[in-house]
Scaffold this motif. Sequence first.
Motif, short mmCIF file in Angstrom:
data_model
loop_
_atom_site.label_atom_id
_atom_site.label_comp_id
_atom_site.label_asym_id
_atom_site.label_seq_id
_atom_site.Cartn_x
_atom_site.Cartn_y
_atom_site.Cartn_z
N SER A 26 0.80 -1.23 0.00
CA SER A 26 0.00 0.00 0.00
C SER A 26 0.84 1.28 0.00
CB SER A 26 -0.95 0.01 1.19
OG SER A 26 -1.97 -0.96 1.01
N GLU A 53 -4.91 4.47 -5.85
CA GLU A 53 -5.40 4.02 -4.55
C GLU A 53 -6.80 4.50 -4.19
OE1 GLU A 53 -3.90 1.95 -2.23
OE2 GLU A 53 -2.52 1.52 -3.86
N THR A 65 -10.28 5.62 -0.19
CA THR A 65 -8.93 6.06 -0.49
C THR A 65 -7.91 5.55 0.52
OG1 THR A 65 -7.65 8.01 -1.17
CG2 THR A 65 -9.09 8.28 0.75
N THR A 66 -6.69 5.94 0.33
CA THR A 66 -5.57 5.47 1.15
C THR A 66 -5.70 5.85 2.62
OG1 THR A 66 -3.18 5.57 1.45
CG2 THR A 66 -4.23 7.52 0.51
N TYR A 104 -4.77 -0.97 5.05
CA TYR A 104 -3.42 -0.88 4.51
C TYR A 104 -2.87 -2.29 4.31
CZ TYR A 104 0.58 2.15 3.56
OH TYR A 104 1.57 2.87 2.95
#
Length: 114
Positions: A26, A53, A65-66, A104
Amino acid sequence: YDALKKFQPSYLDSRIHFALNCGANSCPPITVFKVETIQKQLSNVTEGFLREETTVNESSNLISTTRLFLWYYNDFGKKAGILNILKDVFQLNESRWKIIYKPYDWRKNLGNFK
């Protein structure tokens, strides 16, 4: 203490979080940066990483999203700052957006180069 203050940056550029790599799936890809082009490179890695991502569902106003945004929430300007970054990258309208942060993936990815 004075020596440390001398080398502290005068402002926090949140794009740095998209330039650092921990070697996990990630993480952003590893990139070589040059002083002459650092501003353009930071913008490019930010946009590229977010495009890879992030998923935007306009019908439900949901952005996935991340997790970097969650971990460094204050660095990105909290929810308003995160939304502004995502709106810029994805040319989103001013609708209400709900953000969810993906899990993650900590599995090793040592070949993640750009």
